[in-house]
Design an enzyme around this catalytic site. Structure first.
Site, PDB file in Angstrom:
ATOM      1  N   GLN A   1       0.832  -1.208   0.000  1.00 42.24           N
ATOM      2  CA  GLN A   1       0.000   0.000   0.000  1.00 42.24           C
ATOM      3  C   GLN A   1       0.861   1.249   0.000  1.00 42.24           C
ATOM      4  O   GLN A   1       0.555   2.233  -0.686  1.00 42.24           O
ATOM      5  CB  GLN A   1      -0.907  -0.010   1.229  1.00 42.24           C
ATOM      6  CG  GLN A   1      -2.186   0.782   1.057  1.00 42.24           C
ATOM      7  CD  GLN A   1      -3.068   0.180  -0.015  1.00 42.24           C
ATOM      8  OE1 GLN A   1      -3.131  -1.026  -0.164  1.00 42.24           O
ATOM      9  NE2 GLN A   1      -3.736   1.017  -0.783  1.00 42.24           N
TER      10      GLN A   1
ATOM     11  N   GLU B   1      -9.698   1.975   4.588  1.00 42.52           N
ATOM     12  CA  GLU B   1     -10.093   1.630   3.224  1.00 42.52           C
ATOM     13  C   GLU B   1      -9.958   0.116   3.013  1.00 42.52           C
ATOM     14  O   GLU B   1     -10.892  -0.545   2.561  1.00 42.52           O
ATOM     15  CB  GLU B   1      -9.208   2.384   2.236  1.00 42.52           C
ATOM     16  CG  GLU B   1      -9.504   2.066   0.783  1.00 42.52           C
ATOM     17  CD  GLU B   1      -8.489   2.691  -0.167  1.00 42.52           C
ATOM     18  OE1 GLU B   1      -8.787   2.745  -1.372  1.00 42.52           O
ATOM     19  OE2 GLU B   1      -7.409   3.111   0.285  1.00 42.52           O
ATOM     20  N   HIS B   2      -8.782  -0.426   3.319  1.00 47.21           N
ATOM     21  CA  HIS B   2      -8.531  -1.866   3.234  1.00 47.21           C
ATOM     22  C   HIS B   2      -8.193  -2.385   4.626  1.00 47.21           C
ATOM     23  O   HIS B   2      -7.399  -1.773   5.340  1.00 47.21           O
ATOM     24  CB  HIS B   2      -7.339  -2.175   2.319  1.00 47.21           C
ATOM     25  CG  HIS B   2      -7.429  -1.583   0.958  1.00 47.21           C
ATOM     26  ND1 HIS B   2      -6.835  -0.373   0.630  1.00 47.21           N
ATOM     27  CD2 HIS B   2      -8.026  -2.030  -0.173  1.00 47.21           C
ATOM     28  CE1 HIS B   2      -7.064  -0.112  -0.650  1.00 47.21           C
ATOM     29  NE2 HIS B   2      -7.782  -1.093  -1.157  1.00 47.21           N
TER      30      HIS B   2
ATOM     31  N   ASP C   1      -7.194  -5.579  -5.434  1.00 49.63           N
ATOM     32  CA  ASP C   1      -6.894  -4.478  -6.353  1.00 49.63           C
ATOM     33  C   ASP C   1      -7.151  -4.874  -7.800  1.00 49.63           C
ATOM     34  O   ASP C   1      -7.480  -4.020  -8.632  1.00 49.63           O
ATOM     35  CB  ASP C   1      -5.425  -4.060  -6.221  1.00 49.63           C
ATOM     36  CG  ASP C   1      -5.167  -3.179  -5.015  1.00 49.63           C
ATOM     37  OD1 ASP C   1      -6.149  -2.683  -4.430  1.00 49.63           O
ATOM     38  OD2 ASP C   1      -3.985  -2.997  -4.652  1.00 49.63           O
TER      39      ASP C   1
ATOM     40  N   HIS D   1     -52.392  20.228   3.159  1.00 48.84           N
ATOM     41  CA  HIS D   1     -52.117  18.791   3.168  1.00 48.84           C
ATOM     42  C   HIS D   1     -53.373  18.022   3.585  1.00 48.84           C
ATOM     43  O   HIS D   1     -53.753  17.028   2.955  1.00 48.84           O
ATOM     44  CB  HIS D   1     -50.981  18.470   4.147  1.00 48.84           C
ATOM     45  CG  HIS D   1     -49.610  18.705   3.602  1.00 48.84           C
ATOM     46  ND1 HIS D   1     -49.193  19.938   3.174  1.00 48.84           N
ATOM     47  CD2 HIS D   1     -48.561  17.857   3.421  1.00 48.84           C
ATOM     48  CE1 HIS D   1     -47.933  19.847   2.757  1.00 48.84           C
ATOM     49  NE2 HIS D   1     -47.526  18.587   2.888  1.00 48.84           N
TER      50      HIS D   1
END
Length: 465
Positions: free
Chosen positions: A255, A322-323, A356, A415
């Protein structure tokens, strides 16, 4: 990597993380200026920025279709086989995400449901210029195509010779991209957000890019849809003392070599493992052809050591990476405790690079802690939902009182009037409606009964002022 030691009961904080993914104010201002200029100046402004930032600008922005279709013939056959394998597995995964329209009918005939419609036009941004990312082409385009998007446009900066990498174009051809434009940067985002003489406007823009691309996406959001404002990539490894420190070091480096701003986290209940991983990193770094980039990234990485595994899991949920890799025995047993992560790689054999490229799930993921509330890119990002509501007279009568009561509580007189008028029509000719005839075409267009002359008395507060 910087070591953070947490005592029993101590919590990890944002101060400990020192995230570096926020867009700098000067980047936001600069990107906004580009967006404004392109919005006003069209193709000429795009061309000027391409020359200024990339040093090159093609004579025409759009890549000829025949160049795209010929690209698979110009790449290594082994790569072509790999990209086709990835295409199949990514598409197979995303086919399971597609949602269809649905309807349900109640006993009184009321019909409720959701109508699903694909977006008409989407632009996918693929970083390029000095590097090539055919995997990003597949990840961004395939879910759009599975959703049924009619026109998928790809944006990517040209190389120094004004062309686009054949590897990137080969992926575009296989994924089914409809148009490719050799334009990158904030100027590309602005061009498709508002349209220029040669680059049509789209409904949504997705895909990763540098800080200026991210800032431009944030700027145009609201005028067009965007997937997310992505920051630097990140990985978190959760491991116990029995994990292999050399493998973990390699995973962290995988990474870190993306970008000096990429962030790596190691979370463990073993101080010995943290020390061993740092030692292995030093051994591997000197062998890396991207040592300088990787080292800068690891310098601001964080190793967090806790007193037990439950505390370590709490740390992971604060990081919201993220991962996330789980280097643990019986890793599936803790999956239910992980609440915040973009993609989770379960067990020591599940290397993050598999995700990936070929595993199938999307690699466009929330960064910078936004996995706390965001999703990976998916088919759902390219579909719109419309709620469907269709009442019968019987259904209306069942829900009218509750609707009017809530409208009254909110002080919204019309309404209640809207529902009350229909109630009066049904009550006026109850036998007609009980016969099952559809009243819509006739009854709602007839003259209103006399009691409707004072609707405030008729429909609010049970006829009381």
């Amino acid at each position: 990597m910087r070591l953070v030691q947490l005592a029993r009961g101590e919590q990890l904080t944002d101060k400990d993380l020192k995230r570096c993914g926020a867009l700098a104010p000067e980047v936001v201002t600069f990107a906004q200026d580009i967006v404004n200029t392109v919005r006003e100046g069209g193709d000429k402004a795009v061309r000027d920025y391409c020359l200024k930032f990339d040093g090159v600008c093609p004579k025409q922005f759009r890549v000829p279709d025949e160049v795209i279709q010929d690209a698979p013939n110009k790449v290594d056959p082994k790569f072509l086989a790999a990209i086709k394998k990835a295409y199949k597995q990514i598409r197979d995964f995303h086919e399971r995400e597609r949602e269809d329209s649905w309807f349900t009918t109640t006993d009184d005939g009321t019909i409720l449901g959701v109508k699903m419609v694909p977006l008409a036009t989407v632009a996918v941004y693929v970083p390029g210029g000095r590097a090539q990312y055919p995997s990003t082409v597949l990840m961004d385009v395939i879910p759009a195509k599975v959703a049924g998007v009619k026109r998928v446009t790809m944006l990517t900066p040209p190389q120094k010779d004004s062309t686009i990498s054949s590897y990137t174009l080969a992926a575009a051809a296989i994924a089914g991209v409809d148009e490719v434009y050799a334009v990158g940067g904030a100027q590309a985002i602005a061009a498709v957000a508002y349209g220029t003489e040669s680059m049509p406007k789209v409904d949504k823009i997705v895909g990763p890019g540098n800080a200026f691309v991210a800032a431009a996406k944030r700027s145009v959001s609201g005028d067009v849809g965007i997937d997310m404002v992505a920051g630097p990539s990140e990985v978190c490894v959760l491991a116990d003392g029995a994990a292999d420190p050399t493998v973990i070091a390699a995973d962290l480096m995988a990474q870190a070599e993306h970008d000096p701003m990429a962030t790596c986290y190691l979370v463990t209940d073993s101080a010995e493992l943290a020390d061993s991983v740092n030692a292995e990193l030093e051994k591997l770094l000197v062998q890396s052809p991207r040592e300088e980039i990787t080292r800068k990234s690891l310098d601001h990485g964080v190793a967090v050591c806790t007193t037990d595994m439950d505390a370590a899991i709490d740390v992971v949920n604060v990081v919201a990476p993220e991962h996330l890799e789980l280097h643990l025995p019986e890793a599936f047993s803790i999956l239910g405790k992980i609440h915040n992560a973009g993609a989770i790689f379960v067990g020591p054999w599940s290397s993050e690079p598999l995700g990936d490229y070929v595993a199938g799930p999307n690699h466009t993921l929330p960064t910078g802690g936004t996995a706390l509330f965001s999703n990976p890119l998916g088919v759902y990002d390219f579909q719109k939902r419309s709620s469907i509501i269709s009442y019968t007279p019987e259904g209306l009568m069942k829900d009218a009182e509750a609707t009017q009561t809530m409208a009254q509580a909110e002080g919204l007189w019309a309404h209640a009037l809207s529902v009350g008028m229909r109630v009066k029509l049904i009550e006026k000719d109850e036998d007609h409606f009980k016969a099952g005839d559809d009243p819509t075409a006739d009854a709602l267009h007839t003259a209103w009964p006399e009691e409707l002359q004072e609707p405030k008395k008729s429909f609010l507060n049970g006829g009381q002022e």
